[in-house]
Design a protein around this motif. Structure first.
Motif, PDB file in Angstrom:
ATOM      1  N   ASP A  26       0.827  -1.202   0.000  1.00  0.00           N
ATOM      2  CA  ASP A  26       0.000   0.000   0.000  1.00  0.00           C
ATOM      3  C   ASP A  26       0.864   1.255   0.000  1.00  0.00           C
ATOM      4  N   ALA A  27       1.924   1.232   0.831  1.00  0.00           N
ATOM      5  CA  ALA A  27       2.774   2.420   0.958  1.00  0.00           C
ATOM      6  C   ALA A  27       3.416   2.756  -0.379  1.00  0.00           C
ATOM      7  N   VAL A  28       3.869   1.707  -1.099  1.00  0.00           N
ATOM      8  CA  VAL A  28       4.528   1.944  -2.376  1.00  0.00           C
ATOM      9  C   VAL A  28       3.557   2.582  -3.377  1.00  0.00           C
ATOM     10  N   THR A  29       2.290   2.167  -3.302  1.00  0.00           N
ATOM     11  CA  THR A  29       1.320   2.757  -4.226  1.00  0.00           C
ATOM     12  C   THR A  29       0.733   4.059  -3.682  1.00  0.00           C
ATOM     13  N   GLY A  30       1.282   4.555  -2.581  1.00  0.00           N
ATOM     14  CA  GLY A  30       0.870   5.862  -2.076  1.00  0.00           C
ATOM     15  C   GLY A  30      -0.321   5.824  -1.150  1.00  0.00           C
ATOM     16  N   ASP A  31      -0.706   4.620  -0.702  1.00  0.00           N
ATOM     17  CA  ASP A  31      -1.831   4.536   0.214  1.00  0.00           C
ATOM     18  C   ASP A  31      -1.314   4.282   1.626  1.00  0.00           C
ATOM     19  N   LEU A  32      -1.373   5.298   2.469  1.00  0.00           N
ATOM     20  CA  LEU A  32      -0.886   5.151   3.837  1.00  0.00           C
ATOM     21  C   LEU A  32      -2.040   5.113   4.831  1.00  0.00           C
ATOM     22  N   GLY A  33      -3.230   4.839   4.328  1.00  0.00           N
ATOM     23  CA  GLY A  33      -4.389   4.785   5.217  1.00  0.00           C
ATOM     24  C   GLY A  33      -4.997   6.165   5.425  1.00  0.00           C
ATOM     25  N   ASP A  34      -6.049   6.190   6.279  1.00  0.00           N
ATOM     26  CA  ASP A  34      -6.712   7.461   6.554  1.00  0.00           C
ATOM     27  C   ASP A  34      -6.378   7.944   7.954  1.00  0.00           C
ATOM     28  N   SER A  35      -6.380   9.247   8.109  1.00  0.00           N
ATOM     29  CA  SER A  35      -6.224   9.817   9.441  1.00  0.00           C
ATOM     30  C   SER A  35      -7.407   9.374  10.296  1.00  0.00           C
ATOM     31  N   LEU A  36      -7.135   8.997  11.556  1.00  0.00           N
ATOM     32  CA  LEU A  36      -8.206   8.468  12.391  1.00  0.00           C
ATOM     33  C   LEU A  36      -9.193   9.542  12.811  1.00  0.00           C
ATOM     34  N   GLY A  61       2.915   7.448   8.948  1.00  0.00           N
ATOM     35  CA  GLY A  61       3.098   8.024   7.614  1.00  0.00           C
ATOM     36  C   GLY A  61       4.228   9.033   7.603  1.00  0.00           C
ATOM     37  N   VAL A  62       4.207   9.954   8.575  1.00  0.00           N
ATOM     38  CA  VAL A  62       5.275  10.952   8.668  1.00  0.00           C
ATOM     39  C   VAL A  62       6.614  10.250   8.897  1.00  0.00           C
ATOM     40  N   PHE A  63       6.597   9.282   9.802  1.00  0.00           N
ATOM     41  CA  PHE A  63       7.805   8.536  10.153  1.00  0.00           C
ATOM     42  C   PHE A  63       8.435   7.924   8.896  1.00  0.00           C
ATOM     43  N   LEU A  64       7.583   7.264   8.098  1.00  0.00           N
ATOM     44  CA  LEU A  64       8.065   6.606   6.885  1.00  0.00           C
ATOM     45  C   LEU A  64       8.599   7.621   5.876  1.00  0.00           C
ATOM     46  N   VAL A  65       7.815   8.685   5.654  1.00  0.00           N
ATOM     47  CA  VAL A  65       8.214   9.669   4.648  1.00  0.00           C
ATOM     48  C   VAL A  65       9.518  10.366   5.048  1.00  0.00           C
ATOM     49  N   VAL A  66       9.660  10.677   6.348  1.00  0.00           N
ATOM     50  CA  VAL A  66      10.896  11.305   6.808  1.00  0.00           C
ATOM     51  C   VAL A  66      12.084  10.378   6.559  1.00  0.00           C
ATOM     52  N   GLY A  67      11.928   9.097   6.919  1.00  0.00           N
ATOM     53  CA  GLY A  67      13.007   8.142   6.719  1.00  0.00           C
ATOM     54  C   GLY A  67      13.388   8.018   5.254  1.00  0.00           C
ATOM     55  N   VAL A  68      12.380   7.808   4.413  1.00  0.00           N
ATOM     56  CA  VAL A  68      12.651   7.668   2.979  1.00  0.00           C
ATOM     57  C   VAL A  68      13.248   8.968   2.432  1.00  0.00           C
ATOM     58  N   GLY A  69      12.709  10.102   2.901  1.00  0.00           N
ATOM     59  CA  GLY A  69      13.209  11.399   2.451  1.00  0.00           C
ATOM     60  C   GLY A  69      14.697  11.553   2.740  1.00  0.00           C
ATOM     61  N   VAL A  70      15.098  11.191   3.962  1.00  0.00           N
ATOM     62  CA  VAL A  70      16.512  11.314   4.326  1.00  0.00           C
ATOM     63  C   VAL A  70      17.361  10.400   3.444  1.00  0.00           C
ATOM     64  N   LEU A  71      16.856   9.175   3.197  1.00  0.00           N
ATOM     65  CA  LEU A  71      17.614   8.247   2.351  1.00  0.00           C
ATOM     66  C   LEU A  71      17.766   8.801   0.938  1.00  0.00           C
ATOM     67  N   VAL A  72      16.692   9.402   0.408  1.00  0.00           N
ATOM     68  CA  VAL A  72      16.755   9.963  -0.948  1.00  0.00           C
ATOM     69  C   VAL A  72      17.752  11.120  -0.989  1.00  0.00           C
ATOM     70  N   ILE A  73      17.710  11.987   0.044  1.00  0.00           N
ATOM     71  CA  ILE A  73      18.663  13.105   0.084  1.00  0.00           C
ATOM     72  C   ILE A  73      20.088  12.569   0.113  1.00  0.00           C
TER      73      ILE A  73
END
Lengths: 316, 298
Positions: free
Chosen positions: A73-83, A286-298
């Motif tokens: 799901d994450a790869v296809t951009g689906d990180l679920g809905d905010s509760l 979601g934020v946790f994942l994006v931050v991690g991936v973001g740092v790796l991409v940078i």
């Protein structure tokens, strides 16, 4: 160069896998009573709703299936809905990511324009009073917490001069001037705290480069001191500083969390904090994942630019 | 009999004189670092004896003395509830010291265990561990801390474990580097070739030789932990109230009163900066004296 890019990309895979595992495990560690808490806060008591929330968090499946479903799901951009807000997490991230990116970029510009000249000056005037002042400045900047600087900037100008930093966010493309007026104060603070390490690094690298043979040769053929620094020394001295920018990416994002909170910048940091206080776990992960991936991409981009700047690295 | 006593006491005396000699060297060669160490000791002293030094009880409120500017009676002023800021800052020092020593200690132990295993065995375990460390270090400290605290909740024990884990895993890389270089020494090969068990070699030969690195690591971690704890408490995710931590004194309801009493914004921040600055320059000096190889690194 192509082989170098390929190698870098391959090296990224295991790290990415472990990073996703860390995010996933952190989600699984969410205590069960959080669901009870959510139910209590929403005044929902039926068992059906409980099952719904469990399904939304993916808790009704075996762990490895949960992982693969989540990563798919994450790869296809689906990180679920905010509760709480009932919007896709991806939408919230898309709205806040550019804002943090802008803050980081501004901070980087501030950091480099402070750190590089001071670092070069410090190296050129090694062991003079100016060098000591510059080095003390950088050590003090390492010790000052950004939230204290932020607090001082909020309190003292308003007590002394009745001036307060802007605290209302305006999108950049709506009104760039108002936007920058708001962003500039946190960007300067973030940039200053970043400049400490960059300055030390620039100084060390310049000292190293200035001792090399080709600099002596350039001096011998009569190149002026200014040209020597700008054209010959700085070019080589700054290469490792580029790597440092990559290493500081986590620092930049971490520092942004606190400054975004103080100056009410609706970026990733504020999104994360609000989610933490509301216990909105899909948003947190979601934020946790994006931050991690973001740092790796940078870091990947920095590695690639490093290979481009320094041919030696490419052929290692 | 007297010889026996001498035998028992001599190593301790030698150790003590080596310690004294080292400190004399520190003062001579790195005066600034020695000053940093002294300032840090002062904060430690304040932390240990905070309960005796504080003129008032930390939560003693006197509404007739609200928002008093600094004076002889209240050197750092009072806050919006009439509480003495000096007393609260002193108790804050105590909390900071407790958290930083416990967390930095835990971090050092984790660094040693992970770093020694990874560096000593090398090969596949090393590779797997190092990719894990890479991934761990990808996440910004503060983001990782916030996420973990959101799961385990705020509180001193949680903060200590989380900070210990965070800096422990990151620091294992430095210990690993030291182990890899120590491992190649002849005395390690010699010890192994006479059949010494692995654990014995680690404990008797590897560990003593990486001690300089470990001491420097512990010292620099103290500064990092103080900053991180203050940041978390500032965000309301650290040590929960009513405990007055330096970070939380700068946030929350007290913030709105800073415009009426700007001194409220000064003392806690100055304390954080001073103690972190002191421990950083002390750490730098220790590194230069103990481990010249690490000179110039962060």
């Amino acid at each position: 160069m192509r082989a170098y890019i390929g190698r870098r990309l391959l090296a990224l895979i295991p790290t990415l896998f472990f990073a996703s595992l860390i995010v996933f495990i952190s989600m699984r560690l969410i205590p069960g009573d959080v669901i009870d808490l959510m139910l209590a806060q929403n005044d929902i008591v039926t068992g059906q709703d409980r099952a719904k929330i469990e399904a939304a968090l993916g808790l009704d499946q075996p762990v490895y299936i949960q992982y693969f479903r989540w990563i798919g799901d994450a790869v296809t951009g689906d990180l679920g809905d905010s509760l709480w807000q009932n919007v896709p997490v991806t939408d919230q991230l898309m709205a806040s990511l550019p804002i943090t990116f802008e803050l980081g970029l501004l901070a980087l510009i501030v950091a480099l324009s402070v750190a590089v000249p001071i670092g070069v000056y410090s190296a050129m005037r090694q062991d003079t009073a100016g060098d000591y002042v510059a080095r003390s400045f950088s050590l003090i900047m390492l010790a000052i917490p950004s939230f204290w600087l932020g607090t001082l900037v909020m309190v003292f100008p308003s007590v002394w001069w009745r001036w307060a930093p802007e605290l209302e966010y305006t999108p950049f493309f709506e009104d760039p001037i108002t936007n920058l007026k708001h962003m500039i104060v946190p960007a300067i603070l973030l940039g200053l705290s970043m400049s400490a390490v960059t300055m030390r690094m620039t100084r060390t690298m310049m000292l190293e480069v200035m001792r090399q043979d080709y600099i002596r040769t350039a001096r011998a053929k009569g190149v002026g001191e200014k040209l020597l620094v700008v054209r010959h020394a700085l070019r080589n001295g700054l290469i490792p500083v580029v790597t440092l920018i990559g290493l500081q990416a986590p620092l930049l994002i971490g520092g942004a969390v606190i400054l975004e909170q103080i100056f009410v910048v609706p970026g990733m940091g504020l999104l994360l904090l609000e989610a933490v206080f509301q216990r909105d776990y899909p948003v947190i992960s979601g934020v946790f994942l994006v931050v991690g991936v973001g740092v790796l991409v940078i870091n990947l981009l920095v590695d690639l630019s490093y290979g481009w700047l320094d041919p030696k690295v490419r052929h290692e | 009999m007297s010889e026996l006593i001498v035998d028992a006491v001599l190593p301790a005396v030698r150790k003590r004189s080596a310690f004294v000699a080292f400190n004399i060297r520190l003062i001579r060669e790195k005066p600034l670092g020695a000053v940093g160490g002294a300032v840090f000791l002062l904060f430690m002293f304040c932390g240990i004896f905070a309960n005796f030094l504080a003129p008032f009880e930390m939560n003693y409120t006197d509404l007739t003395q609200r928002l008093q500017p600094p004076s002889w009676a209240f050197p750092f002023g009072t806050d919006h509830l009439g509480r003495d800021v000096l007393s609260r800052v002193l108790i804050g020092a105590q909390i900071s010291m407790i958290v930083s020593f416990l967390a930095a200690g835990l971090a050092t132990v984790i660094s040693i265990v992970v770093g020694v295993i990874s560096g000593y065995f090398g090969g596949k375990p090393d590779m797997v561990i190092q990719r894990g460390v890479d991934a761990w270090m990808t996440f910004p400290d503060l983001v990782l801390l916030i996420v973990v605290v959101s799961i385990v909740g705020p509180g001193i024990p949680q903060i200590v474990v989380v900070l210990g884990l965070l800096y422990g895993i990151a620091g294992s890389r430095i210990v690993r580097g030291a182990v890899v270089s120590v491992k190649e020494n002849m005395y390690i090969h010699a010890s192994l070739s006479i059949g010494a068990p692995t654990f014995h070699v680690m404990r008797k030969h590897v560990l003593p030789n990486i001690m300089p690195v470990v001491i420097v690591l512990f010292t620099t971690r103290i500064g990092a932990v103080i900053l991180a704890e203050a940041g978390l408490s500032f965000l309301g995710l650290g040590v929960p109230p009513p405990a007055p931590t330096w970070g939380s004194m700068l946030s929350g309801t007290g913030r709105t009163y800073m415009y009426l009493g700007p001194w409220l914004a000064l003392a806690p921040g100055l304390c954080i900066t001073a103690v972190v600055y002191a421990v950083n320059i002390y750490g730098d000096a220790l590194r230069d004296l103990l481990d010249p190889r690490m000179r110039g690194s962060q």
